[in-house]
Motif scaffolding. Structure first.
Motif, PDB file in Angstrom:
ATOM      1  N   ASP A 151      43.390  54.014  52.667  1.00  0.00           N
ATOM      2  CA  ASP A 151      43.368  55.408  53.097  1.00  0.00           C
ATOM      3  C   ASP A 151      42.614  56.285  52.092  1.00  0.00           C
ATOM      4  OD1 ASP A 151      44.295  57.565  54.869  1.00  0.00           O
ATOM      5  OD2 ASP A 151      45.490  58.195  53.144  1.00  0.00           O
ATOM      6  N   LYS A 152      41.705  57.109  52.583  1.00  0.00           N
ATOM      7  CA  LYS A 152      40.915  58.088  51.816  1.00  0.00           C
ATOM      8  C   LYS A 152      39.956  57.456  50.798  1.00  0.00           C
ATOM      9  CE  LYS A 152      42.799  61.234  54.200  1.00  0.00           C
ATOM     10  NZ  LYS A 152      43.658  60.379  54.962  1.00  0.00           N
ATOM     11  N   TYR A 155      47.774  49.234  61.599  1.00  0.00           N
ATOM     12  CA  TYR A 155      47.273  50.608  61.426  1.00  0.00           C
ATOM     13  C   TYR A 155      45.950  50.731  62.168  1.00  0.00           C
ATOM     14  CZ  TYR A 155      50.467  51.591  57.525  1.00  0.00           C
ATOM     15  OH  TYR A 155      51.576  51.805  56.754  1.00  0.00           O
ATOM     16  N   LEU A 188      43.761  56.208  57.783  1.00  0.00           N
ATOM     17  CA  LEU A 188      44.589  55.296  58.561  1.00  0.00           C
ATOM     18  C   LEU A 188      45.466  56.119  59.484  1.00  0.00           C
ATOM     19  CD1 LEU A 188      45.784  52.912  55.700  1.00  0.00           C
ATOM     20  CD2 LEU A 188      43.914  52.526  57.307  1.00  0.00           C
ATOM     21  N   ASP A 237      58.536  47.862  58.337  1.00  0.00           N
ATOM     22  CA  ASP A 237      58.357  47.305  56.993  1.00  0.00           C
ATOM     23  C   ASP A 237      59.714  46.930  56.378  1.00  0.00           C
ATOM     24  OD1 ASP A 237      55.581  47.813  57.131  1.00  0.00           O
ATOM     25  OD2 ASP A 237      55.940  49.882  56.529  1.00  0.00           O
ATOM     26  N   ASN A 264      54.024  57.210  56.065  1.00  0.00           N
ATOM     27  CA  ASN A 264      52.967  57.342  57.078  1.00  0.00           C
ATOM     28  C   ASN A 264      52.805  58.768  57.584  1.00  0.00           C
ATOM     29  OD1 ASN A 264      52.223  54.552  57.034  1.00  0.00           O
ATOM     30  ND2 ASN A 264      54.158  54.143  58.049  1.00  0.00           N
ATOM     31  N   LEU A 288      51.441  61.131  54.945  1.00  0.00           N
ATOM     32  CA  LEU A 288      50.300  61.520  54.102  1.00  0.00           C
ATOM     33  C   LEU A 288      48.964  61.003  54.638  1.00  0.00           C
ATOM     34  CD1 LEU A 288      51.728  60.991  50.485  1.00  0.00           C
ATOM     35  CD2 LEU A 288      51.482  63.138  51.736  1.00  0.00           C
ATOM     36  N   ILE A 289      48.977  59.874  55.329  1.00  0.00           N
ATOM     37  CA  ILE A 289      47.704  59.341  55.852  1.00  0.00           C
ATOM     38  C   ILE A 289      47.032  60.300  56.827  1.00  0.00           C
ATOM     39  CG2 ILE A 289      47.994  56.836  55.504  1.00  0.00           C
ATOM     40  CD1 ILE A 289      49.140  56.611  58.310  1.00  0.00           C
ATOM     41  N   TYR A 290      47.805  61.214  57.397  1.00  0.00           N
ATOM     42  CA  TYR A 290      47.209  62.173  58.333  1.00  0.00           C
ATOM     43  C   TYR A 290      46.596  63.384  57.632  1.00  0.00           C
ATOM     44  CZ  TYR A 290      49.170  59.468  62.085  1.00  0.00           C
ATOM     45  OH  TYR A 290      49.445  58.435  62.947  1.00  0.00           O
ATOM     46  N   GLY A 325      54.702  55.361  52.556  1.00  0.00           N
ATOM     47  CA  GLY A 325      54.286  54.285  53.453  1.00  0.00           C
ATOM     48  C   GLY A 325      53.557  53.196  52.673  1.00  0.00           C
ATOM     49  N   THR A 326      53.577  51.968  53.192  1.00  0.00           N
ATOM     50  CA  THR A 326      53.035  50.849  52.409  1.00  0.00           C
ATOM     51  C   THR A 326      51.527  50.951  52.167  1.00  0.00           C
ATOM     52  OG1 THR A 326      53.175  49.629  54.466  1.00  0.00           O
ATOM     53  CG2 THR A 326      54.747  49.046  52.795  1.00  0.00           C
ATOM     54  N   LYS A 327      50.830  51.794  52.934  1.00  0.00           N
ATOM     55  CA  LYS A 327      49.398  51.966  52.681  1.00  0.00           C
ATOM     56  C   LYS A 327      49.095  53.341  52.074  1.00  0.00           C
ATOM     57  CE  LYS A 327      48.796  47.923  54.249  1.00  0.00           C
ATOM     58  NZ  LYS A 327      48.566  46.833  53.272  1.00  0.00           N
ATOM     59  N   LYS A 340      54.182  47.110  45.813  1.00  0.00           N
ATOM     60  CA  LYS A 340      53.878  46.695  47.178  1.00  0.00           C
ATOM     61  C   LYS A 340      54.584  47.589  48.209  1.00  0.00           C
ATOM     62  CE  LYS A 340      53.811  42.312  49.690  1.00  0.00           C
ATOM     63  NZ  LYS A 340      52.934  42.476  50.699  1.00  0.00           N
TER      64      LYS A 340
END
Lengths: 204, 274
Positions: free
Chosen positions: A67-68, A83, A95, B81, B216, B218-220, B246-248, B266
């Motif tokens: 992401d980013k 995702y 994402l 998750d 999930n 912050l990804i936005y 979130g995991t990503k 992780k």
């Protein structure tokens, strides 16, 4: 055909497409200047397995898109499992966990549509073998914003539904077998211009 | 001017109009997702161009409300998750156990699946009595769904599997009763969660919090807004409090990166140290 210089390649596929990607690797120049983004319908619990597998098949850098993160040339990106992967206009990734699109997350359409907005006529979009209709709206978007679209020849694809759905939109510029796609990429990524159509067809 | 450039202008103007008219600020959102949602909404409402939406949205509040509903529905599941929930159980709850009172904030709870998951976890660890759980979202529609706690029974099998992988020590079926094709969460769980409207973009800190759970969301956001929200979380936490993303998602590139210790790389669990 006008000489265009391309800035990115997006590739989508489902069942059977990982093997096709590996075949395409052998055609890519050693010093790849563009990013290639490959969306495959992964199992939601794939934990980096695809990145690992593809890394073993090429000297090019293969990474899970973050992401980013700024999108770098010379890298093959795949989305994280479960995702959607999108490209922003400043050429960074985003994402999302929005609803599945055509039963898929990551979705090829979502990647292609966002990439079409970011790279417009500097984008190549390719739809490979697969057993769904994902990618067809994406091909429409790439076409609409001036990019170049390719579908794997359905006669040769392990699962013809996906490339056929893309072709049916009427927005596919070239229908090529895997070797043809490879040679086309080789020719235009080598000097970043569209090769003469004749040259590619000669190898079909 | 090229088509994509025109569309970018249209999106900026629409977001500005929404902000000025209604105070909802989507200007810090990552554009690719929000543009997709705008376009989907347009298709559903038979509106041809993004700029055509501007007068419609400005003058028609009900249309705007429908749009916001579409803008912010994210899709999640119970114990999404599972490894992260297991890590919370093993590494975070033992620390929280030492507090006489525990305040937990689930920011961006959407339709509530993860808020219920978290509450089950807290309950099984024997902390339910001293925990106060706030679950917030800016989307009232999502919040009302979260409050009713009714989900699609077709997902029960997947949720149950997730629950087991998350280290659940009972049976997931004990936490709901089914009726026709719906899964209704137990009242006991519902009562434990305070659902409230809070907008991360414009609202203030939730003070003295021990655990912030924000996955999930912050990804936005774009980087600037991510940074702002992470600072808000930092200010909201007690010293030694935990943040779970979130995991990503990550703290990388944010101004508060050094003020957290990584507990689980992780599973993206961090502890405030400064």
């Amino acid at each position: 055909m006008n000489v265009q210089s391309f800035k990115a390649v997006v590739i989508g596929g489902s069942a059977g497409s990982t093997e096709v990607m590996v075949k395409l690797f052998s055609y890519l120049p050693e010093r790849l200047e563009l990013p290639i983004i490959f969306v495959n319908h992964l199992h939601p619990e794939d934990d980096g397995g695809l990145v690992e597998y593809l890394s073993c098949q090429t000297a090019l850098r293969v990474e899970e898109a973050a992401d980013k993160e700024h999108i770098e040339g010379g890298t093959i990106y795949v989305p994280p499992a479960d995702y959607h992967l999108l490209v922003e206009s400043d050429l960074t990734f985003s994402l999302s966990i929005d609803r599945k699109v055509k039963y898929s997350r990551p979705s090829i359409d979502v990647l292609f549509e966002s990439a079409a907005m970011a790279w417009n006529d500097r984008l190549i979009g390719i739809v490979l073998t697969g057993a769904s209709h994902d990618g067809s709206d994406g091909v429409r978007a790439i076409h609409k914003y001036g990019g170049l679209t390719i579908a794997q020849n359905p006669d040769e694809a392990t699962y013809p539904i996906m490339p056929q759905a893309a072709i049916t939109t009427g927005c596919v510029d070239k229908i090529l077998p895997v070797a043809g796609i490879g040679l086309f990429l080789q020719a235009c990524l080598g000097h970043n211009t569209v090769p003469e159509l004749k040259k590619v067809n000669a190898h079909d | 001017m090229k088509l994509h450039e025109i569309e970018n202008i249209e999106v900026e103007l629409l977001l500005e109009a929404i902000f000025q008219r209604y105070g909802y600020d989507f200007r810090g959102y990552a554009r690719a997702s929000i543009r997709r949602r705008i376009k989907q909404f347009m298709e559903g409402s038979k509106i041809a161009t993004i700029s055509e939406m501007i007068p419609r949205v400005i003058h028609d509040e009900s249309l705007f409300n429908e749009m916001v509903r579409e803008f912010s529905i994210t899709v999640t599941e119970m114990f999404r998750d599972p490894a992260m929930f297991l890590a919370l159980r093993e590494n975070v709850l033992p620390v929280l156990k030492s507090y006489p009172y525990i305040k937990i904030w689930h920011a961006g709870c959407a339709t509530g699946e993860e808020a219920y998951s978290l509450t089950i976890l807290i309950k099984e660890y024997g902390l339910a009595e001293r925990a106060t759980i706030f679950a917030t979202d800016f989307n009232d529609h999502a919040l009302s769904l979260a409050k009713t706690g009714i989900y699609d029974l077709n997902n029960a099998k997947q949720y149950s599997l997730n629950y087991q992988k998350a280290g659940g020590n009972g049976s997931f079926a004990d936490y709901y009763h089914s009726r026709y094709d719906a899964m209704m969460m137990n009242n006991e769980l519902k009562k434990k969660i305070t659902f409230a409207n809070h907008n991360l973009v414009v609202d203030q800190v939730f003070s003295e919090t021990h655990l912030i759970f924000c996955r999930n969301v912050l990804i936005y956001f774009n980087r600037e807004l991510q940074d702002r929200v992470l600072q808000l979380f930092h200010e909201s936490l007690v010293h030694g409090g935990f943040l779970c993303l979130g995991t990503k998602e990550s703290l990388m590139f944010s101004r508060v990166e050094d003020r957290f210790k990584t507990i689980d790389k992780k599973n993206k669990i961090f502890q405030k140290i400064d």
